[in-house]
Motif scaffolding. Structure first.
Motif, PDB file in Angstrom:
ATOM      1  N   THR A 119     -30.632  -3.012  28.444  1.00 40.84           N
ATOM      2  CA  THR A 119     -29.397  -2.872  27.677  1.00 40.84           C
ATOM      3  C   THR A 119     -29.543  -3.664  26.391  1.00 40.84           C
ATOM      4  O   THR A 119     -29.896  -4.849  26.425  1.00 40.84           O
ATOM      5  CB  THR A 119     -28.180  -3.391  28.462  1.00 40.84           C
ATOM      6  OG1 THR A 119     -28.038  -2.641  29.666  1.00 40.84           O
ATOM      7  CG2 THR A 119     -26.906  -3.269  27.643  1.00 40.84           C
ATOM      8  N   ILE A 120     -29.300  -3.004  25.259  1.00 41.36           N
ATOM      9  CA  ILE A 120     -29.353  -3.670  23.962  1.00 41.36           C
ATOM     10  C   ILE A 120     -27.920  -3.876  23.486  1.00 41.36           C
ATOM     11  O   ILE A 120     -27.187  -2.902  23.292  1.00 41.36           O
ATOM     12  CB  ILE A 120     -30.135  -2.844  22.928  1.00 41.36           C
ATOM     13  CG1 ILE A 120     -31.559  -2.567  23.413  1.00 41.36           C
ATOM     14  CG2 ILE A 120     -30.154  -3.553  21.584  1.00 41.36           C
ATOM     15  CD1 ILE A 120     -32.331  -1.610  22.513  1.00 41.36           C
ATOM     16  N   LEU A 122     -25.914  -4.687  20.480  1.00 35.03           N
ATOM     17  CA  LEU A 122     -26.017  -4.729  19.022  1.00 35.03           C
ATOM     18  C   LEU A 122     -24.593  -4.691  18.463  1.00 35.03           C
ATOM     19  O   LEU A 122     -24.099  -3.637  18.057  1.00 35.03           O
ATOM     20  CB  LEU A 122     -26.834  -3.534  18.526  1.00 35.03           C
ATOM     21  CG  LEU A 122     -27.102  -3.408  17.029  1.00 35.03           C
ATOM     22  CD1 LEU A 122     -27.916  -4.597  16.526  1.00 35.03           C
ATOM     23  CD2 LEU A 122     -27.821  -2.098  16.726  1.00 35.03           C
ATOM     24  N   TYR A 125     -23.692  -2.742  13.757  1.00 36.44           N
ATOM     25  CA  TYR A 125     -24.745  -1.788  13.376  1.00 36.44           C
ATOM     26  C   TYR A 125     -24.694  -1.627  11.858  1.00 36.44           C
ATOM     27  O   TYR A 125     -23.975  -0.773  11.336  1.00 36.44           O
ATOM     28  CB  TYR A 125     -24.486  -0.459  14.088  1.00 36.44           C
ATOM     29  CG  TYR A 125     -25.584   0.562  13.940  1.00 36.44           C
ATOM     30  CD1 TYR A 125     -26.889   0.254  14.292  1.00 36.44           C
ATOM     31  CD2 TYR A 125     -25.307   1.847  13.475  1.00 36.44           C
ATOM     32  CE1 TYR A 125     -27.890   1.197  14.182  1.00 36.44           C
ATOM     33  CE2 TYR A 125     -26.305   2.797  13.357  1.00 36.44           C
ATOM     34  CZ  TYR A 125     -27.594   2.472  13.713  1.00 36.44           C
ATOM     35  OH  TYR A 125     -28.590   3.406  13.591  1.00 36.44           O
ATOM     36  N   LEU A 149     -34.808   3.624  17.515  1.00 32.64           N
ATOM     37  CA  LEU A 149     -34.277   3.223  18.818  1.00 32.64           C
ATOM     38  C   LEU A 149     -34.505   4.307  19.862  1.00 32.64           C
ATOM     39  O   LEU A 149     -34.866   4.020  21.006  1.00 32.64           O
ATOM     40  CB  LEU A 149     -32.789   2.912  18.696  1.00 32.64           C
ATOM     41  CG  LEU A 149     -32.411   1.605  17.989  1.00 32.64           C
ATOM     42  CD1 LEU A 149     -30.919   1.579  17.665  1.00 32.64           C
ATOM     43  CD2 LEU A 149     -32.787   0.398  18.841  1.00 32.64           C
ATOM     44  N   ARG A 160     -29.401   1.601  27.143  1.00 37.32           N
ATOM     45  CA  ARG A 160     -28.000   1.558  26.715  1.00 37.32           C
ATOM     46  C   ARG A 160     -27.887   0.672  25.482  1.00 37.32           C
ATOM     47  O   ARG A 160     -28.276  -0.497  25.512  1.00 37.32           O
ATOM     48  CB  ARG A 160     -27.123   1.008  27.829  1.00 37.32           C
ATOM     49  CG  ARG A 160     -25.633   0.937  27.480  1.00 37.32           C
ATOM     50  CD  ARG A 160     -24.871   0.239  28.589  1.00 37.32           C
ATOM     51  NE  ARG A 160     -23.445   0.206  28.345  1.00 37.32           N
ATOM     52  CZ  ARG A 160     -22.563  -0.492  29.065  1.00 37.32           C
ATOM     53  NH1 ARG A 160     -23.004  -1.202  30.098  1.00 37.32           N
ATOM     54  NH2 ARG A 160     -21.276  -0.474  28.766  1.00 37.32           N
ATOM     55  N   VAL A 161     -27.372   1.231  24.373  1.00 37.69           N
ATOM     56  CA  VAL A 161     -27.208   0.480  23.127  1.00 37.69           C
ATOM     57  C   VAL A 161     -25.716   0.253  22.914  1.00 37.69           C
ATOM     58  O   VAL A 161     -24.983   1.184  22.563  1.00 37.69           O
ATOM     59  CB  VAL A 161     -27.829   1.208  21.927  1.00 37.69           C
ATOM     60  CG1 VAL A 161     -27.722   0.349  20.672  1.00 37.69           C
ATOM     61  CG2 VAL A 161     -29.287   1.556  22.205  1.00 37.69           C
ATOM     62  N   LEU A 175     -28.472   8.498  18.071  1.00 40.30           N
ATOM     63  CA  LEU A 175     -29.207   7.937  19.204  1.00 40.30           C
ATOM     64  C   LEU A 175     -29.241   8.972  20.323  1.00 40.30           C
ATOM     65  O   LEU A 175     -28.211   9.538  20.683  1.00 40.30           O
ATOM     66  CB  LEU A 175     -28.546   6.653  19.707  1.00 40.30           C
ATOM     67  CG  LEU A 175     -28.876   5.385  18.914  1.00 40.30           C
ATOM     68  CD1 LEU A 175     -28.066   5.328  17.636  1.00 40.30           C
ATOM     69  CD2 LEU A 175     -28.596   4.136  19.743  1.00 40.30           C
ATOM     70  N   ALA A 179     -32.587   6.397  24.168  1.00 42.30           N
ATOM     71  CA  ALA A 179     -31.576   5.379  23.860  1.00 42.30           C
ATOM     72  C   ALA A 179     -30.241   6.067  23.586  1.00 42.30           C
ATOM     73  O   ALA A 179     -30.157   6.926  22.714  1.00 42.30           O
ATOM     74  CB  ALA A 179     -31.997   4.540  22.655  1.00 42.30           C
ATOM     75  N   ALA A 181     -26.038   5.631  22.827  1.00 44.13           N
ATOM     76  CA  ALA A 181     -25.024   4.700  22.329  1.00 44.13           C
ATOM     77  C   ALA A 181     -23.903   4.529  23.343  1.00 44.13           C
ATOM     78  O   ALA A 181     -23.435   5.487  23.955  1.00 44.13           O
ATOM     79  CB  ALA A 181     -24.458   5.196  20.998  1.00 44.13           C
TER      80      ALA A 181
END
Length: 261
Positions: A119-120, A122, A125, A149, A160-161, A175, A179, A181
């Motif tokens: 999991t990222i 962020l 963005y 990504l 998961r972003v 995305l 990956a 969003a």
């Protein structure tokens, strides 16, 4: 001898004293945290808030003195590998190209480290504001970063972003594949803060919400209206060579106004 004392948890009482976000923070999947260079303070706070769920492993972010290229040593692999077969939360910050590329090096390595999931987080963005081009030759950087990504190595399930208040909702479709969003918003937190804030001694409490343009109103206006806040919409009006910001809808005379964009 008397039986040992055990504290009895009262779920109903917890619901009263503990905000929903706190309950979500302390209950659920356990994560191993890797953090970008600027996100380590956040990682420490998460681990302190919920040590039963989050374990932070510091990473060494440095550069080779002769070439200036990245020299990265990810945490959690020595003296024994605690990253393989675990759920990894990567706290990312793409505020500049140099740090962003270093974090992409780390992300590729994590994807190739047999993690159960990645999991990222962020929160911001920054490339989301450049999601289109008006003429040939312009580069839509939201598209290129989305491709980077999406092209990260597959680690089983899609990465998961997590992004908060994405500039335009259609950005999420840049995305795809490896990956995906996961969109979130800080508006509920803002509303809770507005309800609980101590009024300013001079200005008093927030009594109206203003949006700098119609797009911001359409994106964020509904929850504020539902919570009883008067809403004001502004717009840029051209008068000759000048651009003047004026109120196009609503009124806020005498109000303590919070601008949301």
């Amino acid at each position: 001898p008397p039986p040992p004392h055990h504290s009895i948890r009262d779920p109903a009482a917890e619901d009263v004293v503990m905000p929903p976000t706190k309950r979500r923070l302390t209950e659920g999947r356990h994560y191993k945290i890797i953090a970008g260079p600027t996100c380590e303070p956040m990682a420490h706070r998460l681990e302190k808030l919920a040590p039963e769920r989050f374990k932070f492993f510091p990473t060494k972010w440095s550069k080779f003195p002769d070439s200036g290229m990245d020299d990265i040593d990810l945490g959690g692999f020595e003296p024994e590998n605690q990253i393989a077969d675990s759920h990894v939360l990567f706290l990312a910050d793409f505020h500049c190209n140099d740090d962003m590329m270093a974090q992409f090096h780390a992300l590729v390595s994590l994807c190739e480290s047999f993690v159960s999931s990645l999991t990222i987080a962020l929160p911001y963005y920054p490339h989301g504001t450049k999601e289109r081009k008006m003429s040939e030759g312009e580069v839509a950087t939201a598209n290129t970063i989305g491709r980077m990504l999406s092209s990260l190595p597959c680690c089983g399930r899609p990465i998961r972003v997590m992004i908060y208040d994405l500039h335009t909702l259609q950005n999420r479709f840049y995305l795809h594949t490896n990956a995906i969003a996961s969109l979130h918003s800080t508006v509920p937190l803002l509303l809770r803060t507005l309800k609980s804030e101590v009024p300013d001694e001079v200005a008093g409490p927030i009594t109206a919400i203003a949006f700098p343009d119609d797009g911001a109103n359409k994106r964020f206006g509904k929850p504020f209206v539902e919570h009883g806040f008067p809403v004001v919409t502004c717009g840029k009006i051209r008068e000759g060579d000048k651009r003047i910001v004026k109120i196009t809808e609503g009124a806020c005379k005498g109000d303590h106004v919070l601008i949301v964009d």
